[in-house]
Design a protein around this motif. Structure first.
Motif, PDB file in Angstrom:
ATOM      1  N   LYS A  67      32.604  28.701 102.215  1.00 32.06           N
ATOM      2  CA  LYS A  67      32.337  27.460 100.561  1.00 32.06           C
ATOM      3  C   LYS A  67      32.046  26.450 100.908  1.00 32.06           C
ATOM      4  O   LYS A  67      33.149  25.697 102.053  1.00 32.06           O
ATOM      5  CB  LYS A  67      33.187  28.282  99.229  1.00 32.06           C
ATOM      6  CG  LYS A  67      33.055  29.327  98.925  1.00 32.06           C
ATOM      7  CD  LYS A  67      34.222  29.577  98.239  1.00 32.06           C
ATOM      8  CE  LYS A  67      34.231  30.758  97.911  1.00 32.06           C
ATOM      9  NZ  LYS A  67      35.292  31.113  96.266  1.00 32.06           N
ATOM     10  N   THR A  87      33.303  22.449  99.165  1.00 29.01           N
ATOM     11  CA  THR A  87      33.837  21.947  98.038  1.00 29.01           C
ATOM     12  C   THR A  87      33.875  20.826  97.844  1.00 29.01           C
ATOM     13  O   THR A  87      34.293  19.888  99.236  1.00 29.01           O
ATOM     14  CB  THR A  87      35.749  21.616  97.811  1.00 29.01           C
ATOM     15  OG1 THR A  87      35.973  24.121  97.284  1.00 29.01           O
ATOM     16  CG2 THR A  87      35.867  21.179  96.839  1.00 29.01           C
ATOM     17  N   THR A 110      32.576  23.526  93.182  1.00 32.17           N
ATOM     18  CA  THR A 110      33.026  24.483  95.015  1.00 32.17           C
ATOM     19  C   THR A 110      31.617  25.159  94.953  1.00 32.17           C
ATOM     20  O   THR A 110      31.663  26.402  93.545  1.00 32.17           O
ATOM     21  CB  THR A 110      34.216  25.137  94.249  1.00 32.17           C
ATOM     22  OG1 THR A 110      35.077  24.728  94.815  1.00 32.17           O
ATOM     23  CG2 THR A 110      34.358  26.340  96.023  1.00 32.17           C
ATOM     24  N   PHE A 111      31.486  25.878  95.318  1.00 35.97           N
ATOM     25  CA  PHE A 111      29.533  26.400  95.934  1.00 35.97           C
ATOM     26  C   PHE A 111      29.975  26.917  97.119  1.00 35.97           C
ATOM     27  O   PHE A 111      30.073  26.338  98.164  1.00 35.97           O
ATOM     28  CB  PHE A 111      28.766  25.663  96.030  1.00 35.97           C
ATOM     29  CG  PHE A 111      28.626  24.330  95.222  1.00 35.97           C
ATOM     30  CD1 PHE A 111      28.534  24.859  93.845  1.00 35.97           C
ATOM     31  CD2 PHE A 111      28.917  22.982  95.079  1.00 35.97           C
ATOM     32  CE1 PHE A 111      28.971  23.821  92.379  1.00 35.97           C
ATOM     33  CE2 PHE A 111      28.983  22.401  94.414  1.00 35.97           C
ATOM     34  CZ  PHE A 111      29.119  22.416  92.960  1.00 35.97           C
ATOM     35  N   PRO A 150      25.937  17.395  93.745  1.00 37.70           N
ATOM     36  CA  PRO A 150      26.985  18.037  92.995  1.00 37.70           C
ATOM     37  C   PRO A 150      28.303  18.347  93.461  1.00 37.70           C
ATOM     38  O   PRO A 150      28.516  18.213  94.285  1.00 37.70           O
ATOM     39  CB  PRO A 150      26.183  20.021  93.084  1.00 37.70           C
ATOM     40  CG  PRO A 150      25.088  19.300  93.898  1.00 37.70           C
ATOM     41  CD  PRO A 150      25.194  18.085  94.696  1.00 37.70           C
ATOM     42  N   HIS A 188      24.400  25.839  94.616  1.00 38.72           N
ATOM     43  CA  HIS A 188      24.929  25.307  93.301  1.00 38.72           C
ATOM     44  C   HIS A 188      24.337  25.355  91.989  1.00 38.72           C
ATOM     45  O   HIS A 188      24.718  25.686  91.068  1.00 38.72           O
ATOM     46  CB  HIS A 188      25.385  23.816  93.204  1.00 38.72           C
ATOM     47  CG  HIS A 188      23.362  22.747  93.120  1.00 38.72           C
ATOM     48  ND1 HIS A 188      22.436  23.482  93.862  1.00 38.72           N
ATOM     49  CD2 HIS A 188      23.195  22.372  91.735  1.00 38.72           C
ATOM     50  CE1 HIS A 188      21.905  22.630  93.106  1.00 38.72           C
ATOM     51  NE2 HIS A 188      22.083  22.347  91.814  1.00 38.72           N
ATOM     52  N   ASN A 189      22.901  26.057  92.253  1.00 36.35           N
ATOM     53  CA  ASN A 189      22.185  26.197  90.745  1.00 36.35           C
ATOM     54  C   ASN A 189      22.275  27.902  90.929  1.00 36.35           C
ATOM     55  O   ASN A 189      20.518  28.641  91.372  1.00 36.35           O
ATOM     56  CB  ASN A 189      21.378  25.139  90.746  1.00 36.35           C
ATOM     57  CG  ASN A 189      20.485  25.538  89.113  1.00 36.35           C
ATOM     58  OD1 ASN A 189      20.856  26.594  88.771  1.00 36.35           O
ATOM     59  ND2 ASN A 189      19.130  25.109  89.433  1.00 36.35           N
ATOM     60  N   ILE A 237      23.317  24.609  99.188  1.00 31.23           N
ATOM     61  CA  ILE A 237      24.614  25.190  98.659  1.00 31.23           C
ATOM     62  C   ILE A 237      23.837  25.049  97.849  1.00 31.23           C
ATOM     63  O   ILE A 237      23.471  24.476  96.878  1.00 31.23           O
ATOM     64  CB  ILE A 237      25.064  23.008  98.486  1.00 31.23           C
ATOM     65  CG1 ILE A 237      25.630  22.510 100.137  1.00 31.23           C
ATOM     66  CG2 ILE A 237      26.316  22.836  97.712  1.00 31.23           C
ATOM     67  CD1 ILE A 237      25.704  21.273 100.143  1.00 31.23           C
ATOM     68  N   GLY A 274      31.370  24.606  88.973  1.00 29.38           N
ATOM     69  CA  GLY A 274      32.070  23.664  89.734  1.00 29.38           C
ATOM     70  C   GLY A 274      33.721  24.639  89.602  1.00 29.38           C
ATOM     71  O   GLY A 274      34.256  23.573  89.767  1.00 29.38           O
ATOM     72  N   GLY A 301      28.853  29.191  90.136  1.00 31.50           N
ATOM     73  CA  GLY A 301      29.131  28.154  90.960  1.00 31.50           C
ATOM     74  C   GLY A 301      29.156  26.639  90.288  1.00 31.50           C
ATOM     75  O   GLY A 301      28.513  25.900  90.883  1.00 31.50           O
TER      76      GLY A 301
END
Length: 324
Positions: free
Chosen positions: A259, A261, A143-144, A140, A212-213, A210, A76, A74
């Motif tokens: 998801k 974006t 897309t996650f 961030p 993202h990490n 989200i 990007g 995730g």
């Protein structure tokens, strides 16, 4: 171009939603839903539903319908985590912007996308969007997946995993903690910049993570949510009006791999601070979208796709390529 960027998702919503509907402004909050059982007969070579292969194709790529996981979990690239049939698009003209336009899209059985919530105004981090870092108030870019929800309020009826939080619920943002970037339940803070999910106030009445990490890499930021706005830029989250946040939770379905974006449709600033000089690649004209942004893996692809949305709208209406 700035005005066009702010209005592109609103115009897209009107186009995909069907001819004859009026174009909503970015702050419009009335959800749009498609009529069950309706269908159109596509012409040869078009995508069923909208009849506009470019529009549906761009949304497919953003959602992962034609993409694949970039291996960063995730970080990007469009397609992170596999294809989805629920996608939230958050777009702003510049990476330094602290507000954006958010629209939620549903993909029907015929493969076409329809706007279901928004477009509406969303708040970003006080440093805009880009590469996520701890202690940097930046949203961030990429897309996650959206993987779990929580709130101070009762579950509004979401299908997502949901926890009603109290004063023993924390999001661990301590970079030295083994549970960094996770929801933990304990009497005391995990330390560092950890947030108490109840004491943070009404902004966490409704929220969704989200992801993202997902590797929980220390320093790459934690506690990035889509949540209720207080009318101000955030510490890196995306925030919208309370009732719309509630509607999004009710709409979200983990079986549809939802998801989000988040991206720009113009050149991104080179530094962390708003107002930095935009990057301009060789062969591009100042003011146009450069091929790379913010140092985020996959951001150039994401920016290119969102830029195509900006470019499609004037062509459809015979407005040419110029915008004020």
């Amino acid at each position: 171009m700035r005005l066009l960027g702010l209005l592109v998702i609103a115009v897209l919503a009107a186009i995909v939603g069907g001819a004859g509907q009026s174009v909503a402004a970015p702050e419009t909050t009335t959800p749009e839903t498609s009529t069950p059982g309706t269908s159109t007969t596509p012409s040869p070579g078009t995508t069923p539903g909208s009849g506009m292969p470019l529009l549906d194709g761009i949304l497919d790529q953003l959602a992962g319908g034609t993409g694949s996981d970039d291996g960063t979990g995730g970080a990007g690239a469009p397609g992170a985590g596999g294809p989805t049939s629920q996608m939230i698009v958050v777009t702003a003209p510049k990476a330094s912007d602290t507000t954006a336009t958010l629209t939620a899209f549903d993909r029907g059985a015929d493969g076409s996308w329809k706007p279901v919530i928004g477009p509406t105004k969303a708040y970003l981090g006080s440093l805009g969007m880009g590469e996520p870092k701890d202690n940097v108030h930046r949203t961030p870019q990429g897309t996650f997946p959206l993987d779990q929800a929580f709130g101070r309020a009762e579950n509004p009826g979401t299908k997502m995993p949901y926890r009603k939080v109290d004063q023993q619920d924390w999001w661990d943002s301590n970079m030295k903690s083994p549970t960094y970037n996770t929801h933990v339940r304990q009497p005391q803070s995990p330390g560092g910049d950890s947030e108490n999910l109840y004491n943070s106030g009404p902004v966490y009445d409704y929220a969704v993570n989200i992801a993202h990490n997902p590797q929980r890499t220390p320093g790459r930021a934690s506690a990035m949510f889509l949540h209720v706005t207080n009318g101000e830029p955030t510490m890196g989250c995306v925030a919208i009006e309370r009732e719309l946040m509630k509607q999004i939770l009710v709409w979200l379905d983990p079986a549809k791999n939802p998801k989000i974006t988040i991206g720009v449709n113009q050149g991104a600033p080179a530094g962390d601070a708003p107002g930095a000089t935009p990057q301009t690649a060789p062969g591009t004209t100042p003011g146009t979208t450069p091929p790379t942004t913010s140092g985020v893996p996959g951001a150039d692809v994401l920016t290119g796709l969102l830029s195509q949305l900006v470019g499609v709208v004037p062509a459809l209406f015979g407005l040419g390529g110029q915008a004020g």
